[in-house]
Write a protein that holds these residues in place. Sequence first.
Motif, short mmCIF file in Angstrom:
data_model
loop_
_atom_site.label_atom_id
_atom_site.label_comp_id
_atom_site.label_asym_id
_atom_site.label_seq_id
_atom_site.Cartn_x
_atom_site.Cartn_y
_atom_site.Cartn_z
N ALA A 180 25.58 61.59 62.19
CA ALA A 180 25.56 62.14 60.75
C ALA A 180 25.44 63.70 60.87
CB ALA A 180 24.33 61.48 60.13
N ALA A 181 24.60 64.39 61.60
CA ALA A 181 24.66 65.79 61.64
C ALA A 181 26.03 66.16 62.24
CB ALA A 181 23.57 66.03 62.74
N VAL A 182 26.53 65.49 63.28
CA VAL A 182 27.96 66.05 63.74
C VAL A 182 29.00 65.95 62.56
CG1 VAL A 182 29.80 65.59 65.32
CG2 VAL A 182 27.54 65.76 66.03
N LEU A 183 29.03 64.94 61.66
CA LEU A 183 29.95 64.53 60.50
C LEU A 183 29.76 65.91 59.47
CD1 LEU A 183 30.00 60.83 59.86
CD2 LEU A 183 31.94 62.22 60.54
N ARG A 184 28.53 66.11 59.25
CA ARG A 184 28.24 67.08 58.25
C ARG A 184 28.73 68.30 58.72
NH1 ARG A 184 25.13 68.25 54.05
NH2 ARG A 184 24.04 66.12 54.21
N ASN A 185 28.67 68.77 59.83
CA ASN A 185 29.20 70.21 60.56
C ASN A 185 30.72 70.20 60.68
OD1 ASN A 185 26.47 71.15 60.95
ND2 ASN A 185 26.30 70.39 63.10
N ARG A 186 31.30 69.00 60.91
CA ARG A 186 32.69 69.03 61.19
C ARG A 186 33.43 68.78 59.91
NH1 ARG A 186 34.07 65.87 66.86
NH2 ARG A 186 32.80 67.02 68.19
N LEU A 187 32.73 68.49 58.92
CA LEU A 187 33.39 68.18 57.43
C LEU A 187 33.11 69.37 56.61
CD1 LEU A 187 33.09 64.36 56.74
CD2 LEU A 187 35.10 65.34 57.64
N LEU A 188 32.02 70.10 56.60
CA LEU A 188 31.51 70.72 55.41
C LEU A 188 31.22 72.24 56.08
CD1 LEU A 188 28.84 68.38 53.92
CD2 LEU A 188 31.24 68.82 53.23
N MET A 206 33.08 76.69 60.50
CA MET A 206 33.10 77.01 61.81
C MET A 206 34.65 77.09 62.41
SD MET A 206 31.32 74.15 63.94
CE MET A 206 32.05 72.48 64.15
N PRO A 207 34.71 78.27 63.11
CA PRO A 207 36.22 78.20 63.70
C PRO A 207 36.79 77.18 64.28
CG PRO A 207 34.88 80.14 64.49
CD PRO A 207 33.86 79.15 63.81
N ALA A 208 36.20 76.12 64.90
CA ALA A 208 36.89 74.97 65.49
C ALA A 208 37.33 74.39 64.23
CB ALA A 208 35.76 74.43 66.34
N ASN A 209 36.60 74.09 63.06
CA ASN A 209 37.03 73.34 62.06
C ASN A 209 38.39 73.76 61.25
OD1 ASN A 209 34.87 71.65 62.34
ND2 ASN A 209 33.74 72.30 60.53
N GLU A 210 38.43 75.16 61.31
CA GLU A 210 39.59 75.81 60.53
C GLU A 210 40.85 75.51 61.46
OE1 GLU A 210 39.79 77.16 57.77
OE2 GLU A 210 37.48 77.51 57.23
N ALA A 243 41.30 73.14 63.71
CA ALA A 243 41.57 71.78 63.81
C ALA A 243 42.40 71.23 62.31
CB ALA A 243 40.55 70.94 63.88
N ALA A 244 42.08 71.80 61.14
CA ALA A 244 42.55 71.74 59.89
C ALA A 244 43.90 72.34 60.04
CB ALA A 244 41.73 72.15 58.80
N ALA A 245 44.23 73.72 60.49
CA ALA A 245 45.31 74.12 60.33
C ALA A 245 46.48 73.60 61.19
CB ALA A 245 45.23 75.66 60.74
N GLU A 246 46.18 73.01 62.39
CA GLU A 246 47.01 72.27 63.14
C GLU A 246 47.31 70.82 62.67
OE1 GLU A 246 44.74 71.83 66.72
OE2 GLU A 246 45.36 73.76 67.48
N SER A 247 46.41 70.39 61.56
CA SER A 247 46.73 69.12 60.90
C SER A 247 47.57 69.44 59.57
CB SER A 247 45.38 68.42 60.39
OG SER A 247 44.89 68.25 61.58
N GLY A 248 47.61 70.72 59.32
CA GLY A 248 48.48 71.02 58.03
C GLY A 248 47.52 70.81 56.70
N ILE A 249 46.38 71.21 56.78
CA ILE A 249 45.29 71.17 55.59
C ILE A 249 44.57 72.04 55.64
CG2 ILE A 249 45.64 68.51 55.37
CD1 ILE A 249 42.90 68.64 56.61
N HIS A 250 43.94 72.40 54.62
CA HIS A 250 43.05 73.69 54.30
C HIS A 250 41.56 73.00 54.15
CE1 HIS A 250 46.31 76.52 54.06
NE2 HIS A 250 47.09 75.93 53.33
#
Length: 443
Positions: free
Chosen positions: A212-220, A223-227, A229-236
């Motif tokens: 649950a803690a990891v999901l919160r960090n990766r979705l909300l 942090m640079p790793a999230n940005e 991964a989103a750019a590589e997936s074509g979303i913001h």
Amino acid sequence: MSERFDGRGGNGREDADLRLKIVGLGGVSGRKSYYPELQRKVRELEREIEERRLAEDELRRLRSYLENVIDSMPSVLVAVDPDFNVTQWNRGAEVLTGVEEPNALGRSLVSVFPELEAQLDRIRQALSDREPRFMKKVPSSSEGEGRFEDITVYPLIANGLQGAVIRIDDVTEQVRLEEMMIQSEKMLSVGGLAAGMAHEINNPLAGILQSAAVLRNRLLSSMPANEKAAAESGIHMEGLRRYLDSRKIPSMLDAIQESSERAAGIVKEMLSFARKGKDHLPCDLPSLMDRTLELAKNDYDLKKKFDFRGIEIFKDYDDDLPEVKCEPGQIQQVLLNLMKNASQAMWEAHVERPELYLSVLDRGDYVRLVVQDNGPGVSDEVARRIFEPFFTTKKVGEGTGLGLSVSYFIVVENHDGAMALERPDGGGCRFMVDLPAGGDERV
């Protein structure tokens, strides 16, 4: 001139002459030869009369002694003839049946002791075989209360006497102690099983919390790793967050986190509760009361049957309490049982505004823990027997009657304390647990 004896006087010689004439021993002329023999006969007769009187007195004394022995026995003793008519009825039988001995003697056994009707066949068998019959732990009832009795039938076959003696012993307490030992073993097994289950639950629970803690960090989080991964997936990430907010995903994650932490707290309390303490240590009683309250709120059975959150809680904790040494797990067991009993009583009585009062009070030589409710209270009979083992007012299958008796044992025997029940004028029950202070230190 002759003298006449009229039975109202006369000298001894005239009386003796008259007696001699009556027995045909001759007149005055034969008195000298027969008078000593008569005296001897009279003395023998008087001696026999005295011996018989003494024997009868001894027989009465012995009979009275045996009756007192029989009446003093705690057992019920009833003797019957071959036709099952009562020939002996001791004090125990009077107490158990309410029938006095004069009203029982000579009457049929069933008419004065209806409960023994079910044993008539065994009594007949004992008479027929001339061998005792033993019936162990026979269920009975007295004043609406379940009892157990040992019934023994002894046939009378000596000196031409026929019949039987029936002995009844109340073994209710023995049966209850045996059941308590069995129940204690079951409780120990269940306690060990609960502790093992708590350990097993801890592992997947820790995984849920971590995920649950990891999901919160990766979705909300941004942090640079999230940005990346989103750019590589074509979303913001901003658009993703708006979508998650519109679907209330963050609140769901909060609920997962909160519920998991709550479950972790329950598991922690279960492990602490099941852990057997070896030594009495200084204890923070207000904190223990609060932790027990949280455990009660989350107890599975309690939550299933009652809504503990609907109970209004009032607390009164004194400051600067004297030091108390105890085994926290055992005292927590006592408090948890009191809280659960109070909540159940208020729920079953449909109390409109259920209230629970929790107090930790300084009484100098001891500290008093109080658990009080505004429920229906208890009757005089229940109050007298509230701490008896296996006594319960709950329906069959809802209680064993061990909770308060075990609590009493923990407080009194294990902690040299005291436990009592009071019934406030306004209704409800107030249970008080007094634990001796361990010194002058203040906590």
